[in-house]
Motif scaffolding. Structure first.
Motif, PDB file in Angstrom:
ATOM      1  N   PHE A 106     -14.484 -27.456  64.019  1.00  0.00           N
ATOM      2  CA  PHE A 106     -14.311 -25.999  63.898  1.00  0.00           C
ATOM      3  C   PHE A 106     -13.665 -25.430  65.151  1.00  0.00           C
ATOM      4  O   PHE A 106     -14.034 -25.784  66.277  1.00  0.00           O
ATOM      5  N   ALA A 107     -12.721 -24.522  64.960  1.00  0.00           N
ATOM      6  CA  ALA A 107     -12.218 -23.715  66.076  1.00  0.00           C
ATOM      7  C   ALA A 107     -13.214 -22.580  66.335  1.00  0.00           C
ATOM      8  O   ALA A 107     -14.166 -22.395  65.573  1.00  0.00           O
ATOM      9  N   LYS A 108     -13.003 -21.852  67.419  1.00  0.00           N
ATOM     10  CA  LYS A 108     -13.881 -20.708  67.696  1.00  0.00           C
ATOM     11  C   LYS A 108     -13.793 -19.698  66.562  1.00  0.00           C
ATOM     12  O   LYS A 108     -12.696 -19.416  66.072  1.00  0.00           O
ATOM     13  N   PRO A 109     -14.913 -19.131  66.167  1.00  0.00           N
ATOM     14  CA  PRO A 109     -14.879 -18.203  65.027  1.00  0.00           C
ATOM     15  C   PRO A 109     -14.243 -16.866  65.386  1.00  0.00           C
ATOM     16  O   PRO A 109     -14.336 -16.396  66.515  1.00  0.00           O
ATOM     17  N   VAL A 110     -13.601 -16.269  64.398  1.00  0.00           N
ATOM     18  CA  VAL A 110     -13.120 -14.891  64.517  1.00  0.00           C
ATOM     19  C   VAL A 110     -14.130 -14.021  63.767  1.00  0.00           C
ATOM     20  O   VAL A 110     -14.390 -14.240  62.583  1.00  0.00           O
ATOM     21  N   VAL A 111     -14.731 -13.082  64.496  1.00  0.00           N
ATOM     22  CA  VAL A 111     -15.776 -12.237  63.922  1.00  0.00           C
ATOM     23  C   VAL A 111     -15.190 -10.868  63.626  1.00  0.00           C
ATOM     24  O   VAL A 111     -14.481 -10.306  64.463  1.00  0.00           O
ATOM     25  N   VAL A 112     -15.475 -10.338  62.446  1.00  0.00           N
ATOM     26  CA  VAL A 112     -15.044  -8.979  62.108  1.00  0.00           C
ATOM     27  C   VAL A 112     -16.299  -8.146  61.873  1.00  0.00           C
ATOM     28  O   VAL A 112     -17.143  -8.501  61.033  1.00  0.00           O
ATOM     29  N   THR A 113     -16.428  -7.074  62.635  1.00  0.00           N
ATOM     30  CA  THR A 113     -17.647  -6.274  62.523  1.00  0.00           C
ATOM     31  C   THR A 113     -17.339  -4.812  62.824  1.00  0.00           C
ATOM     32  O   THR A 113     -16.198  -4.447  63.121  1.00  0.00           O
ATOM     33  N   GLY A 114     -18.363  -3.976  62.716  1.00  0.00           N
ATOM     34  CA  GLY A 114     -18.207  -2.564  63.043  1.00  0.00           C
ATOM     35  C   GLY A 114     -18.465  -2.330  64.522  1.00  0.00           C
ATOM     36  O   GLY A 114     -19.149  -3.111  65.185  1.00  0.00           O
ATOM     37  N   SER A 115     -17.942  -1.219  65.018  1.00  0.00           N
ATOM     38  CA  SER A 115     -18.064  -0.918  66.437  1.00  0.00           C
ATOM     39  C   SER A 115     -19.534  -0.832  66.863  1.00  0.00           C
ATOM     40  O   SER A 115     -19.904  -1.264  67.953  1.00  0.00           O
ATOM     41  N   ASP A 116     -20.391  -0.313  65.969  1.00  0.00           N
ATOM     42  CA  ASP A 116     -21.814  -0.149  66.305  1.00  0.00           C
ATOM     43  C   ASP A 116     -22.510  -1.478  66.567  1.00  0.00           C
ATOM     44  O   ASP A 116     -23.564  -1.514  67.202  1.00  0.00           O
TER      45      ASP A 116
END
Lengths: 476, 476
Positions: B54-64
């Motif tokens: 696995f490569a480093k994960p790309v995380v998508v989240t909200g600013s909070d």
């Protein structure tokens, strides 16, 4: 209507049941909690027997509850005539007898009202009217008990069987006491007109009652008389002598005296009496809405029926969603959820907690002390934060600790603080540091409660790490 | 078995549902809570896609949630490849597309794994084996989805209909997606061999997916590409540009792309997947005992069956007595009690709390901040006590308050404190006073967490009484 004779109330408040856990715990039983309305049951009981026509009440309680009693009476501005402390709980007969002997010593012709302090009476004027009716029979040397007209086939109460149909509010001779019945028997008694619930409240002359004890429970008299004669005054309390007290039988006044006495009368009373013997009764007395839902505190009941929901904690909400015939009681340190018909099995819950060594089995989150109360806000590995509430004029002992230092921040009122011999006044938004080992004392010299936040740090934070040098409350 | 290609995970963790209230709230949703075991669902998801292959994960989240993400990944010692911050929640299609565009910019041939981070996968080796199977189809330009063999007629999930019976673990062409069915349809699908639950996990080459977006959701591409191109780096986060982002449709990746794409394959997967979509699922995943009772925390279940009991608070016990098919979740500030079959109606509870203005509707008792977290221990009329936890190396902003003074007592670790320009080191059992109006800052210069107790006094104690002069986290 005030009673015609001056009545000396005897308030019994030494009991500590678990049937209302988690609100009622050994360290703070139900009579001291505001279960219905804003006052505690004890305070409502005091109010019911205060004012015109009543002498100061004689309170009989356990040593653990003595400061709760004085604190709650002080809040009401009512002075006790005396507070007798039972060295150990011995049921109601010894407690009542001790109060009778104490009262007879100064007023041998007193008319006394013996009353538990964990019951609800909704209609106080009706109660006073019943007392007025009863005083005539009491003056004639009869023991008067009060009978509640049943409105349901209750199996949790004892009954009074009258000689004939109850047709008036007058005192009527008692035929006999009836033990807690089974359901069928309770239903049968409900349809007949001569059975009333036994409220456990008695009115009589003190000499009548002492004579009844001498006749029917003679063995109780010598040890209890000795316990009263050898009692030691202690800060306004009267500590009954433990040696003789231990010789007194553990027995209720009903068994020891009332069921054997021949001259009992009953005054019927319809004033909304209840003994709050369990959560189901509390639910009924709280006045459920059309769906049968009763709530207290920050509660949201959604699609619920026949359900009791109480949120007792500051800043705590309780949500009941789709509940039928349930009880849920939320406190900051303990939550109970059970069907209404299992409420009588709470001893199982308390036993489980005891086996697990959980302090919630017996200890209330607020720890009441002679000077006020405290509660632990957070207990970490090497620190603890407490909120401490000190009554006006009260003082904690001069003390020191081996294993902890303390920071005190006053957040309400003014504290008089002694640290290592130095005395200072500390007011809102000021702080004091108590180094490990330093002698220190906290007092409230003011007229309003003083609240401070105590932050303890150290390797051991138990309440038993305390060396007391001076204590205004006779503690070692 | 490690997958044959290096996979770049895309972890979606911007959701905030209420179906697991009170543990999941808008300010701290379920993916960040340790619902099953000691790790949060997000941490378990990160672990599942970390390590060899696995490569480093790309995380998508909200600013909070950005600091919760970095804090929870730091606890695990895993670095994110990137954390993309959505200016507003727009469902999964824009979030995935942004990650794809970001990844393609540096690695246009990457194989990506798109995964929610609020699901449970019990058998991680089986999941890795399924990924290995899927990589071959992905390398051939197919989009692979993972199908869970149903073990009950679940109406809460979407289904995947395969072209034929599932007979092997190999990738099989997908016939079509099936919407959440009614009970009868779910039962029918359970008996047939060619329906699997849609886990919402996808594996494909980034160019395959971008082409699918271009073909089936072309309108999404320009605004999302602009939001990525104009994104601003902020303390290691990548803030997608709000202007273009607002032009992107609010749509799921299933609707936008997957249900229209022709080249989908399905790899069957039996590794104990669950989406934890409600308390009933949590109960099932916790592994109920022979009576169907699942518990977490200081719980006593007495005579209970088919019941979930969780005590989440420090020092809080929960007693369930005689419960059948109930859920009871106790937290220090909120308690939920409901029958198991009403668990899906929790939105009613949250709506009731919102109408009442109760902060428990959306706010978690622990307030997570860039530098750590705090919780209010007690809020009085003119004082408040907080526990403040500052991460190693973190610093609060340089600030002042108009309406309150503060006392700080360090109870763990060492603080670097600035008050009115003076800097000092404050360690366990030391205190600092911050007068009203004084500029002040708190830092943790150490290698272990620093904990302090803050006692505020003043007439107004809201979080908005703060003037920030300098902030390492870009707050005004």
């Amino acid at each position: 209507m005030a009673p015609k004779l001056k009545i000396t109330p005897i308030l019994l408040c030494g009991g500590s049941g678990t049937r209302l856990w988690p609100l009622s715990r050994r360290s703070y039983p139900k009579q001291f909690s505001p279960l219905i309305g804003d006052e505690s049951l004890f305070q409502a009981s005091v109010r019911r027997v205060s004012g015109v026509g009543f002498a100061k009440p004689v309170v009989v309680t356990g040593s653990d509850f003595r400061f709760i009693v004085t604190q709650q009476m002080a809040e009401m501005g009512v002075d006790p005539g005396a507070v007798l402390l039972e060295p150990a709980a011995r049921n109601t007969a010894p407690a009542v007898l001790a109060a009778l002997i104490h009262i007879a010593a100064t007023d041998p012709q007193a008319t006394v009202l013996i009353s538990p302090s964990d019951h609800v009476v909704r209609d106080v004027p009706a109660f006073h009217a019943a007392l007025a009716t009863a005083t005539e029979a009491a003056a004639d040397g009869r023991i008067v008990t009060f009978g509640i007209r049943p409105d349901r086939p209750e199996t949790g109460y004892g009954y009074l069987e009258l000689a004939g149909e109850v047709t008036s509010e007058a005192a009527t001779p008692l035929q006999r006491f009836v033990e807690k019945p089974d359901r069928a028997r309770a239903e049968a008694m409900l349809t007949q007109g001569r059975y009333l619930w036994n409220a456990g409240i008695f009115l009589a002359r003190v000499d009548t009652l002492l004579a009844a004890f001498e006749t029917h429970a003679a063995d109780l008299v010598p040890p209890v008389r000795a316990a009263v004669d050898q009692a030691t005054p202690d800060l306004g309390f009267l500590r009954l002598a433990p040696g003789p007290w231990d010789q007194a039988a553990d027995i209720s006044i009903d068994y020891a005296v009332m069921e054997r006495a021949p001259a009992l009368s009953v005054v019927p009373f319809d004033g909304g009496w209840s003994d709050l013997g369990g959560w189901e009764t509390v639910w009924r007395e709280m006045g459920p809405d059309a769906s049968g839902v009763a709530t207290s505190g920050a509660v949201h009941a959604i699609d619920c029926t026949g359900t009791l929901l109480r949120a007792e904690g500051e800043g705590q909400v309780l949500i009941g969603l789709g509940l039928e015939n349930m009880i849920a009681i939320a406190m900051p340190d303990a939550v109970l959820v059970a069907p209404m018909d299992r409420a009588q099995d709470l001893r199982l819950a308390v036993a489980a907690l005891k086996s697990a060594g959980a302090k919630q089995a017996t200890e209330f989150p607020k720890d009441h002390r002679p000077w006020g109360w405290f509660e632990s806000l957070v207990l970490g590995e090497r620190f603890q934060v407490k909120r401490i509430h000190v009554n006006p004029g009260a003082a904690l002992s001069l003390q020191s600790h081996h294993h902890r230092a303390e920071h005190w921040i006053v957040v309400q009122g003014t504290a008089k603080v002694t640290v290592g011999g130095e005395v200072s006044l500390v007011t809102e938004n000021q702080s004091v540091y108590i180094p490990l080992g330093a002698t220190h004392r906290m007092e409230n010299p003011g007229k309003v409660p003083m609240v401070l936040i105590e932050v303890q740090t150290g390797t051991y934070l138990g309440e038993d790490d305390i060396v007391r040098y001076e204590d205004g409350y006779g503690r070692g």
